[in-house]
Design an enzyme around this catalytic site. Structure first.
Site, PDB file in Angstrom:
ATOM      1  N   LYS A 227      13.781 -13.142 -12.745  1.00 17.85           N
ATOM      2  CA  LYS A 227      13.456 -11.982 -13.596  1.00 17.85           C
ATOM      3  C   LYS A 227      12.405 -12.374 -14.629  1.00 17.85           C
ATOM      4  O   LYS A 227      11.418 -11.698 -14.821  1.00 17.85           O
ATOM      5  CB  LYS A 227      14.713 -11.489 -14.316  1.00 17.85           C
ATOM      6  CG  LYS A 227      15.706 -10.756 -13.466  1.00 17.85           C
ATOM      7  CD  LYS A 227      15.326  -9.349 -13.075  1.00 17.85           C
ATOM      8  CE  LYS A 227      14.607  -9.158 -11.798  1.00 17.85           C
ATOM      9  NZ  LYS A 227      15.057  -9.655 -10.550  1.00 17.85           N
TER      10      LYS A 227
ATOM     11  N   ARG B  47       4.723   0.541  -6.378  1.00 23.05           N
ATOM     12  CA  ARG B  47       4.693  -0.374  -5.218  1.00 23.05           C
ATOM     13  C   ARG B  47       3.718  -1.525  -5.449  1.00 23.05           C
ATOM     14  O   ARG B  47       3.707  -2.492  -4.695  1.00 23.05           O
ATOM     15  CB  ARG B  47       4.301   0.398  -3.955  1.00 23.05           C
ATOM     16  CG  ARG B  47       5.297   1.470  -3.561  1.00 23.05           C
ATOM     17  CD  ARG B  47       4.675   2.481  -2.616  1.00 23.05           C
ATOM     18  NE  ARG B  47       4.392   1.925  -1.315  1.00 23.05           N
ATOM     19  CZ  ARG B  47       5.249   1.967  -0.292  1.00 23.05           C
ATOM     20  NH1 ARG B  47       6.423   2.532  -0.456  1.00 23.05           N
ATOM     21  NH2 ARG B  47       4.950   1.451   0.877  1.00 23.05           N
TER      22      ARG B  47
ATOM     23  N   HIS C 199      20.241 -34.874 -11.912  1.00 27.01           N
ATOM     24  CA  HIS C 199      19.479 -35.357 -10.744  1.00 27.01           C
ATOM     25  C   HIS C 199      17.996 -35.029 -10.863  1.00 27.01           C
ATOM     26  O   HIS C 199      17.309 -34.844  -9.866  1.00 27.01           O
ATOM     27  CB  HIS C 199      20.085 -34.741  -9.469  1.00 27.01           C
ATOM     28  CG  HIS C 199      21.530 -35.043  -9.313  1.00 27.01           C
ATOM     29  ND1 HIS C 199      22.010 -36.253  -8.865  1.00 27.01           N
ATOM     30  CD2 HIS C 199      22.618 -34.300  -9.637  1.00 27.01           C
ATOM     31  CE1 HIS C 199      23.330 -36.241  -8.877  1.00 27.01           C
ATOM     32  NE2 HIS C 199      23.726 -35.068  -9.340  1.00 27.01           N
TER      33      HIS C 199
ATOM     34  N   CYS D 172       0.846  -1.201   0.000  1.00 24.54           N
ATOM     35  CA  CYS D 172       0.000   0.000   0.000  1.00 24.54           C
ATOM     36  C   CYS D 172       0.882   1.252   0.000  1.00 24.54           C
ATOM     37  O   CYS D 172       2.020   1.229   0.431  1.00 24.54           O
ATOM     38  CB  CYS D 172      -0.868   0.034   1.251  1.00 24.54           C
ATOM     39  SG  CYS D 172      -1.936  -1.389   1.390  1.00 24.54           S
TER      40      CYS D 172
ATOM     41  N   TRP E 119      -2.889  -2.462  -1.720  1.00 27.49           N
ATOM     42  CA  TRP E 119      -2.446  -3.791  -2.173  1.00 27.49           C
ATOM     43  C   TRP E 119      -3.109  -4.756  -1.203  1.00 27.49           C
ATOM     44  O   TRP E 119      -2.723  -4.834  -0.035  1.00 27.49           O
ATOM     45  CB  TRP E 119      -0.923  -3.886  -2.105  1.00 27.49           C
ATOM     46  CG  TRP E 119      -0.325  -5.081  -2.745  1.00 27.49           C
ATOM     47  CD1 TRP E 119      -0.224  -5.338  -4.085  1.00 27.49           C
ATOM     48  CD2 TRP E 119       0.256  -6.215  -2.093  1.00 27.49           C
ATOM     49  NE1 TRP E 119       0.405  -6.529  -4.294  1.00 27.49           N
ATOM     50  CE2 TRP E 119       0.706  -7.103  -3.100  1.00 27.49           C
ATOM     51  CE3 TRP E 119       0.456  -6.566  -0.774  1.00 27.49           C
ATOM     52  CZ2 TRP E 119       1.333  -8.307  -2.817  1.00 27.49           C
ATOM     53  CZ3 TRP E 119       1.077  -7.766  -0.493  1.00 27.49           C
ATOM     54  CH2 TRP E 119       1.511  -8.636  -1.514  1.00 27.49           C
TER      55      TRP E 119
ATOM     56  N   GLU F 298       8.882 -13.213 -12.973  1.00 28.30           N
ATOM     57  CA  GLU F 298       8.102 -12.157 -12.316  1.00 28.30           C
ATOM     58  C   GLU F 298       7.590 -11.099 -13.280  1.00 28.30           C
ATOM     59  O   GLU F 298       6.629 -10.408 -12.954  1.00 28.30           O
ATOM     60  CB  GLU F 298       8.884 -11.516 -11.176  1.00 28.30           C
ATOM     61  CG  GLU F 298      10.121 -10.759 -11.564  1.00 28.30           C
ATOM     62  CD  GLU F 298      10.762 -10.086 -10.363  1.00 28.30           C
ATOM     63  OE1 GLU F 298      10.066  -9.709  -9.417  1.00 28.30           O
ATOM     64  OE2 GLU F 298      11.986  -9.947 -10.372  1.00 28.30           O
TER      65      GLU F 298
ATOM     66  N   ASN G  64      -1.249   1.396   5.832  1.00 27.26           N
ATOM     67  CA  ASN G  64      -0.351   0.424   5.201  1.00 27.26           C
ATOM     68  C   ASN G  64       0.112  -0.495   6.319  1.00 27.26           C
ATOM     69  O   ASN G  64       0.671  -0.032   7.313  1.00 27.26           O
ATOM     70  CB  ASN G  64       0.849   1.123   4.545  1.00 27.26           C
ATOM     71  CG  ASN G  64       1.794   0.118   3.892  1.00 27.26           C
ATOM     72  OD1 ASN G  64       1.403  -1.012   3.591  1.00 27.26           O
ATOM     73  ND2 ASN G  64       3.041   0.515   3.688  1.00 27.26           N
ATOM     74  N   GLY G  65      -0.141  -1.799   6.172  1.00 25.68           N
ATOM     75  CA  GLY G  65       0.271  -2.740   7.209  1.00 25.68           C
ATOM     76  C   GLY G  65      -0.836  -3.766   7.437  1.00 25.68           C
ATOM     77  O   GLY G  65      -1.774  -3.868   6.653  1.00 25.68           O
TER      78      GLY G  65
ATOM     79  N   GLU H 140      18.703 -15.898 -10.467  1.00 24.43           N
ATOM     80  CA  GLU H 140      18.240 -14.519 -10.675  1.00 24.43           C
ATOM     81  C   GLU H 140      17.637 -14.351 -12.068  1.00 24.43           C
ATOM     82  O   GLU H 140      16.583 -13.721 -12.223  1.00 24.43           O
ATOM     83  CB  GLU H 140      19.415 -13.554 -10.459  1.00 24.43           C
ATOM     84  CG  GLU H 140      19.128 -12.105 -10.765  1.00 24.43           C
ATOM     85  CD  GLU H 140      17.985 -11.498  -9.961  1.00 24.43           C
ATOM     86  OE1 GLU H 140      17.523 -12.121  -8.991  1.00 24.43           O
ATOM     87  OE2 GLU H 140      17.526 -10.399 -10.319  1.00 24.43           O
TER      88      GLU H 140
ATOM     89  N   LYS I 206       6.765  -3.680  -4.984  1.00 22.29           N
ATOM     90  CA  LYS I 206       8.194  -3.343  -4.984  1.00 22.29           C
ATOM     91  C   LYS I 206       8.806  -3.624  -3.622  1.00 22.29           C
ATOM     92  O   LYS I 206       9.931  -4.041  -3.519  1.00 22.29           O
ATOM     93  CB  LYS I 206       8.417  -1.879  -5.334  1.00 22.29           C
ATOM     94  CG  LYS I 206       9.881  -1.467  -5.400  1.00 22.29           C
ATOM     95  CD  LYS I 206      10.659  -2.283  -6.399  1.00 22.29           C
ATOM     96  CE  LYS I 206      12.130  -1.944  -6.428  1.00 22.29           C
ATOM     97  NZ  LYS I 206      12.889  -2.861  -7.328  1.00 22.29           N
TER      98      LYS I 206
END
Ligand code: AGP
Length: 613
Positions: free
Chosen positions: A490, A27, A509, A2, A73, A493, A99-100, A486, A608
């Site tokens: 990328k 965000r 394996h 948020c 969010w 996402e 926010n929280g 990484e 973010k």
């Protein structure tokens, strides 16, 4: 996460709020809203983008010079109009943006319903507005800010709050516990925000609220105190961020801008911290604790996501360059497993935002157990950077794109400098070696520049061929195993293609069962000491008709021969290679995502900074 904005001054509050909410879009969010004071409280909110809210406000203009805004969010309650913020108390006189997460909201809500209060939404936030009003209206001779403080004392959880009360139309009440909140001090105007991006174009003077603090903000003043009503004098900081740093500067997306900023951000990360002629490094932020690091039995590194990948590179770096044992932990696992850490240990946390809840919790857990806690952060004034015992800023500049790029390379640069300095202090690296390492490190920005200039077009073309591949496999060894992870992250996402990173030797394996002519396999073959083994792995993939895309050095004809596509990059010292091998992977994921029409800077479901668990 948020986002919160607030404004009091001479400008149109709704204009400032909308602009500020747009700065916070990176965000991640699903709905937006504002509440503006104009004699009475006027509120407009709904599911969807800030631009939808802006259109609504253009049709039904809300005049006023004081207001709060929010991008939501969703954590409790689906994304819809009624669950979006601001949330009003039953009387409509109190508005709250939050926010929280309020962990005990169901208990509080049940008690309030038993006292006759009715609720509109499924959110935890509405409980805050209703609880404040219940206290305020049922207690004799109580001030509003005391009602807020009493309400906050009943709350278990985290919050960054901005609150309006129609009965006090000249002020905003803000409070913070676990979710960042800043106050921007303008000329006869004040700003409130979750981070600096909505504030920086108006003022560079900010006050950071800390956990357990609140403030009463009017147009030309502010009073900060604890929620126990102890007045506080807070330091006024100067923002290092500039406006153009949070603009796209002509790029189609922040992510592409930040990929191309890496020659400069890597240089900025080193600036003033190393002398390659003398072979010396000075990391001022940890100078005072270097002796602890030298004596440390081990270093535990905790982080999340991309920062966890740079932590894995750090493990190879510290163990090779400084012979210090390292363990890398997911912060979310570390914090809950009753970790064996204490005096004599060092916990290093890595976080671009400096606000990731799990990483912050890991830091607090280790501190509680007596370990020395260091941090690598990109945001000055962030909670993690202020709660560690010492640390190093990456100086990569604001990273707006949700997919982390320049922060990763800057984190690796800091880890390289820390490991070299530690190796030198421990007498493992002499001046000659230090000069060799630092001279090469100084060349990295131009080598990144070279890759961006010479590979961008080829990668764009290659992305076109693989835009609709259903899966990807990324393989790397040694320092480039974390880069394989990484690269896969990328792609996942921002393009929503399933991708996995593996140590190349792990193929046998299990993953090799996945290889067929439909499987693109990105092979990071730029580590000298494992090259022969990597060639064997590539042959295994080829034998099963996998489509091989190699990231390789110019002087590697065998790999080139075996690859359907290859991206040549300049060679460097093995332990620096992640700084170069990651660049083509960032570009590949970016162009595939653009081809797929994905929202590259704000991928679905992502934020973010994950400031909630
Ligand atoms: C990386 O591209 C993602 N955005 C995500 O994994 C991120 O790295 C993670 O959430 C950690 O964030 P931090 O570095 O700000 O703590």
């Amino acid at each position: 996460m948020c986002g919160i904005v607030g404004y009091i001054g001479e400008r149109s509050a709704s204009d400032v709020l909308i602009k500020g909410l747009k700065r916070l879009e990176y965000r991640g969010y699903d709905s937006a809203g504002v509440a503006v004071m104009n004699g009475k409280m006027l509120c407009s909110k709904g599911k969807g983008k800030v631009s939808n809210l802006e259109k609504t406000l253009k049709k039904n203009k809300i005049e006023g010079f004081l207001g709060i805004g929010h991008t939501r969010w969703a954590t409790h309650g689906e994304p819809n109009d009624v669950n979006s913020h601001p949330h009003l108390s039953e009387s409509g006189k109190i508005a709250v943006v939050h926010n929280g997460i309020i962990e005990n909201y169901t208990t509080l809500k049940k008690n309030l319903i038993e006292r006759g209060r009715t609720f509109q939404s499924q959110t935890d936030t509405e409980v805050i507005a209703q609880l404040i009003e219940e206290i305020y209206t049922t207690s004799a001779d109580i001030t509003f800010d005391r009602a807020i403080r009493l309400a906050l004392k009943q709350i278990v959880g985290t919050y960054g709050l901005a609150i309006l009360n129609s009965e006090t139309p000249d002020r905003i009440f803000i409070a913070r516990k676990g979710s960042p909140l800043l106050l921007g001090i303008g000329d006869n105007e004040m700003f409130v925000a979750s981070d600096a991006s909505p504030i920086v174009e108006y003022t560079n003077k900010v006050v950071y609220l800390d956990d357990g603090e609140m403030a009463i903000v009017t147009q030309d003043s502010y009073r900060v105190k604890t929620i126990d009503d102890f007045p506080l004098t807070k330091e006024v900081h100067e923002l290092a961020m500039s406006l153009d740093a949070i603009e796209k500067a002509g790029y189609p997306h922040f992510m592409l801008k930040e990929i191309f900023e890496q020659p400069r951000s890597v240089a900025d990360c080193m600036r003033g911290r190393l002398n390659h002629e003398e072979g010396t490094i000075l990391l001022g932020g940890i100078e005072d604790v270097m002796d602890h690091l030298v004596k440390a039995r081990r270093i535990v590194i905790a982080a999340c996501g991309t920062s966890w990948h740079s932590a894995l590179v750090g493990e190879y770096l510290f163990e090779q360059l400084a012979k210090t044992p390292v363990e890398v932990e997911y912060a979310s696992e570390f914090r809950y497993r009753d970790p064996l850490i204490g005096e004599g240990d060092v916990l290093l946390v890595i976080s671009q935002s400096g606000e990731t809840a799990d990483t912050l919790a890991a830091l607090r857990e280790a501190k509680k157990r007596g370990a020395l806690v260091l941090g690598i952060c990109n945001v000055v004034g962030s909670t993690i950077s202020r709660e560690t015992d010492a640390g190093v800023f990456t100086h990569a500049g604001p990273e707006i794109g949700v997919a982390s790029t320049k922060a990763f390379t800057a984190q690796v640069v800091v880890l390289i400098m820390m490991a070299l300095e530690l190796g030198e202090r421990k007498g493992i690296l002499g001046q000659k070696e230090m000069k060799r390492y630092l001279t090469e490190l100084m060349r990295i920005p131009s080598k990144i520049e070279y890759i961006l200039e010479h590979s961008d077009e080829a990668i764009q073309k290659m992305a076109g061929l693989f835009t609709y591949a259903p899966n990807f496999l990324y393989l790397g060894r040694s320092f480039n195993f974390p880069v394989a992870l990484e690269g896969a992250l990328k792609l996942k996402e921002i393009s929503y293609i399933h991708a996995e990173g593996y140590p190349a030797a792990e193929m046998k394996h299990g993953p090799i069962a996945l290889i067929d002519e439909m499987m693109p396999v990105v092979v990071i073959a730029a580590t000298d000491h494992t090259n022969d083994k990597m060639i064997s792995n590539i042959q295994e993939v080829k034998a099963r008709k996998g489509r091989i895309i190699s990231i390789m050095n110019d002087d590697n004809p065998e790999v080139k021969e075996l690859s359907e596509f290859h991206i040549s990059i300049p060679s460097t010292i093995d332990c620096f290679s992640p700084l170069l091998t990651v660049i083509p992977l960032q570009l590949l994921s970016y162009y595939i995502a653009v081809n797929r029409g994905c929202n590259v800077d704000q991928p679905r479901n992502l934020a973010k900074s994950v400031t909630v668990e």
